[in-house]
Design a protein around this motif. Structure first.
Motif, PDB file in Angstrom:
ATOM      1  N   LEU A 117      12.432  47.916   9.082  1.00  0.00           N
ATOM      2  CA  LEU A 117      12.319  47.848  10.541  1.00  0.00           C
ATOM      3  C   LEU A 117      10.947  47.361  10.973  1.00  0.00           C
ATOM      4  O   LEU A 117      10.827  46.640  11.975  1.00  0.00           O
ATOM      5  CB  LEU A 117      12.608  49.223  11.138  1.00  0.00           C
ATOM      6  CG  LEU A 117      14.058  49.726  11.012  1.00  0.00           C
ATOM      7  CD1 LEU A 117      14.168  51.156  11.515  1.00  0.00           C
ATOM      8  CD2 LEU A 117      15.013  48.825  11.787  1.00  0.00           C
ATOM      9  N   ALA A 127      12.259  44.249  12.857  1.00  0.00           N
ATOM     10  CA  ALA A 127      12.677  44.736  14.169  1.00  0.00           C
ATOM     11  C   ALA A 127      11.558  44.503  15.189  1.00  0.00           C
ATOM     12  O   ALA A 127      10.395  44.286  14.826  1.00  0.00           O
ATOM     13  CB  ALA A 127      12.998  46.227  14.083  1.00  0.00           C
ATOM     14  N   GLY A 147      16.159  48.614  21.578  1.00  0.00           N
ATOM     15  CA  GLY A 147      17.340  47.947  21.052  1.00  0.00           C
ATOM     16  C   GLY A 147      18.436  48.951  20.721  1.00  0.00           C
ATOM     17  O   GLY A 147      18.241  50.167  20.761  1.00  0.00           O
ATOM     18  N   SER A 191      20.830  51.106  18.466  1.00  0.00           N
ATOM     19  CA  SER A 191      20.673  51.720  17.149  1.00  0.00           C
ATOM     20  C   SER A 191      21.684  51.177  16.156  1.00  0.00           C
ATOM     21  O   SER A 191      21.371  50.979  14.971  1.00  0.00           O
ATOM     22  CB  SER A 191      20.832  53.246  17.260  1.00  0.00           C
ATOM     23  OG  SER A 191      19.859  53.773  18.130  1.00  0.00           O
ATOM     24  N   GLN A 251      22.929  48.157  16.060  1.00  0.00           N
ATOM     25  CA  GLN A 251      22.494  46.836  15.615  1.00  0.00           C
ATOM     26  C   GLN A 251      21.348  46.942  14.607  1.00  0.00           C
ATOM     27  O   GLN A 251      21.302  46.195  13.627  1.00  0.00           O
ATOM     28  CB  GLN A 251      22.067  46.000  16.825  1.00  0.00           C
ATOM     29  CG  GLN A 251      23.214  45.702  17.784  1.00  0.00           C
ATOM     30  CD  GLN A 251      22.761  44.889  18.977  1.00  0.00           C
ATOM     31  OE1 GLN A 251      21.555  44.575  19.106  1.00  0.00           O
ATOM     32  NE2 GLN A 251      23.705  44.533  19.869  1.00  0.00           N
ATOM     33  N   LEU A 252      20.441  47.887  14.856  1.00  0.00           N
ATOM     34  CA  LEU A 252      19.351  48.067  13.905  1.00  0.00           C
ATOM     35  C   LEU A 252      19.865  48.575  12.562  1.00  0.00           C
ATOM     36  O   LEU A 252      19.365  48.184  11.499  1.00  0.00           O
ATOM     37  CB  LEU A 252      18.324  49.043  14.482  1.00  0.00           C
ATOM     38  CG  LEU A 252      17.587  48.559  15.738  1.00  0.00           C
ATOM     39  CD1 LEU A 252      16.619  49.633  16.227  1.00  0.00           C
ATOM     40  CD2 LEU A 252      16.824  47.258  15.455  1.00  0.00           C
ATOM     41  N   LEU A 289      21.253  45.680  10.773  1.00  0.00           N
ATOM     42  CA  LEU A 289      20.174  44.834  10.254  1.00  0.00           C
ATOM     43  C   LEU A 289      19.596  45.422   8.965  1.00  0.00           C
ATOM     44  O   LEU A 289      19.401  44.708   7.964  1.00  0.00           O
ATOM     45  CB  LEU A 289      19.082  44.710  11.325  1.00  0.00           C
ATOM     46  CG  LEU A 289      17.798  43.970  10.904  1.00  0.00           C
ATOM     47  CD1 LEU A 289      18.091  42.525  10.548  1.00  0.00           C
ATOM     48  CD2 LEU A 289      16.745  44.052  12.009  1.00  0.00           C
ATOM     49  N   VAL A 293      16.810  55.355  11.505  1.00  0.00           N
ATOM     50  CA  VAL A 293      16.585  54.350  12.560  1.00  0.00           C
ATOM     51  C   VAL A 293      16.214  55.039  13.865  1.00  0.00           C
ATOM     52  O   VAL A 293      15.311  54.589  14.594  1.00  0.00           O
ATOM     53  CB  VAL A 293      17.834  53.474  12.717  1.00  0.00           C
ATOM     54  CG1 VAL A 293      17.739  52.617  13.992  1.00  0.00           C
ATOM     55  CG2 VAL A 293      18.000  52.570  11.509  1.00  0.00           C
ATOM     56  N   GLN A 325      12.734  54.674  16.004  1.00  0.00           N
ATOM     57  CA  GLN A 325      12.653  54.290  17.416  1.00  0.00           C
ATOM     58  C   GLN A 325      11.816  55.279  18.217  1.00  0.00           C
ATOM     59  O   GLN A 325      11.053  54.878  19.107  1.00  0.00           O
ATOM     60  CB  GLN A 325      14.075  54.190  17.993  1.00  0.00           C
ATOM     61  CG  GLN A 325      14.844  52.974  17.485  1.00  0.00           C
ATOM     62  CD  GLN A 325      16.249  52.917  18.078  1.00  0.00           C
ATOM     63  OE1 GLN A 325      16.854  53.957  18.302  1.00  0.00           O
ATOM     64  NE2 GLN A 325      16.741  51.704  18.336  1.00  0.00           N
TER      65      GLN A 325
END
Length: 464
Positions: free
Chosen positions: A410, A414, A420, A422, A424-425, A428, A447, A451
């Motif tokens: 990240l 990121a 953004g 969570s 989608q992260l 990724l 994640v 954040q």
């Protein structure tokens, strides 16, 4: 023999005691009846003199005939009944005379309390004599076999209330055979109940078998001809108890209870890697020889050299299955992988917060930018962008913890502000690190923590 003599002696003692009790009761009953009769006669005489005006000399025989008339007629009825007659007329006439005597004692006195007392004594004398006569009649009938013997005293709750039909049958059997006694009659009643149930079952099957070949009337005749008890006895002699036991044991087998197919082996729980490897590999490793003892010094001549154990000849070698060991060492089960992922997550939660780690580490450009925001320094040219890291291999994934790898991915790929979706992260991170389903579920939590830390660092940098 000794037991029989003791029983016979006890019965003789009981019979002698019973005879004495009968004689004593007879004397007491006769004395009681004489007293009651005199009181009732006194009431009859006083009532006749007061109400009817009859002289005393004439009233005594008159009311005596009335009072004793019921007893005389009842004795005549008892004699006729001994001869086998029912003597219904004599018994009804005796009862009518007794009712008349009681009513005269009640109505002949102006004081109804006194009249009631004399009337009660008159009724009591007649009922006592009637009871004595009926007792003598039952004893006589029981002695000649026309009356069944007395039955055992069955329990009210344990027998009559819980098993009324069984107790009624036991009472009938005890009347037919007095030697059964209380518990013998109950056992015999249970045996008859089982026999009736068995005969009904046999009769039903036999009737169906015969009716399949002939008409129903012939089947009924066959059931009436054949002895069902004999059929039941022969079936009991031919019963295959071993086969029936094997049939029930087959249904109670563990494989059948577990729902396994025939020939299918039961599942074996996978053990932790290396749990079975040590005992299995120990069979292939030869034990190290013990060091030989040093030669004794001359300063200790009194010690005897220790005797070495004789070698033991090995006659049998137990083979070991190395395939199972290698599978257990190289291919961990899915449950073990889930346990390892939970353990790594717990270790990450026990470590210091990510903000402290990020403050101490300054390798990535994003960390250096946040450190610059927290501590004002002179501006310097930004270093060249580092090349995009290659996906982490499977072997390296096991060396580093999942949380540190997720945060590193990240930090590199990121946005720096942590804004953004969570999901989608997570997608990724899963693409970059090539995570499986179990690690993907754990990565979702990492994640969210990343954040929160990313949103908290700019706020701390804006403080004075």
């Amino acid at each position: 023999m000794a037991y029989e003599r003791a029983v016979s002696g006890g019965r003789a003692t009981l019979d002698a005691a019973l005879q004495r009790a009968v004689r004593r009761a007879s004397v007491m009953r006769l004395g009681f009846y004489v007293v009651v009769l005199l009181v009732a006669l006194a009431g009859q005489v006083s009532g006749a003199v007061e109400a009817l005006g009859i002289p005393l000399a004439a009233a005594i025989p008159a009311v005596g005939a009335l009072e004793l008339g019921g007893i005389v007629v009842l004795a005549n009825a008892d004699v006729r009944r001994r001869l086998g007659e029912r003597a219904i007329g004599s018994r009804l006439l005796s009862a009518a005379i007794a009712v008349g005597a009681v009513a005269f004692n009640w109505l002949a006195h102006d004081d109804h309390l006194l009249g009631g007392f004399f009337a009660g004594m008159s009724a009591l004398g007649y009922l006592v004599w009637l009871t004595h006569t009926e007792n003598q009649r039952r004893d006589r009938l029981r002695a000649i076999g026309d009356l069944p013997p007395t039955t055992p005293a069955y329990e009210v709750f344990g027998h009559w209330l819980r098993h009324p039909l069984l107790t009624l049958r036991a009472k009938s059997l005890a009347k037919a055979d007095p030697e059964l006694g209380l518990y013998g009659s109950i056992a015999a009643a249970r045996g008859e109940t089982r026999r009736d149930r068995r005969q009904r079952a046999i009769a039903k099957v036999l009737h169906r078998k015969i009716r399949s070949a002939v008409d129903p009337k012939t089947a009924d005749i066959a059931l009436a001809v054949y002895d069902l008890d004999e059929i039941a006895a022969r079936l009991a002699r031919r019963a295959d108890y071993d086969g029936l036991t094997d049939l029930i044991a087959a249904d109670l087998a563990p494989a059948r209870l577990a729902g396994l197919a025939p020939g299918e082996a039961p599942p074996v729980m996978a053990a932790e890697p290396g749990a079975e490897a040590a005992p299995a590999l120990a069979a292939f490793v030869a034990p190290e020889p013990e060091p030989e003892p040093e030669p004794h010094r001359q300063s200790q001549p009194h010690r005897q050299p220790q005797s070495r154990p004789e070698p033991v000849e090995v006659t049998e070698v137990v083979p070991v299955r190395p395939a199972v060991v290698s599978a257990a060492l190289t291919e961990p089960s899915e449950e073990f992988r889930v346990i390892e992922a939970v353990r790594r997550e717990w270790e990450e939660l026990q470590r210091p917060s990510r903000a402290t780690t990020r403050a101490a580490d300054g390798d990535s450009p994003r960390r250096r930018s946040r450190a610059t925001a927290r501590v004002p320094v002179q501006e310097q040219p930004a270093p060249a962008a580092a090349p995009e890291p290659e996906p982490v291999a499977a072997a390296g994934r096991r060396d580093r913890s999942l949380r540190s790898r997720v945060h590193a991915a990240l930090d590199t790929h990121a946005p720096a502000d942590g804004q953004g979706d969570s999901n989608q992260l997570v997608a990724l991170v899963a693409d970059v690190l090539q995570l499986d389903d179990v690690e993907r579920m754990s990565a979702f939590t990492y994640v969210q923590t990343w954040q929160r830390d990313a949103a908290r660092v700019p706020q701390q940098a804006g403080r004075p």
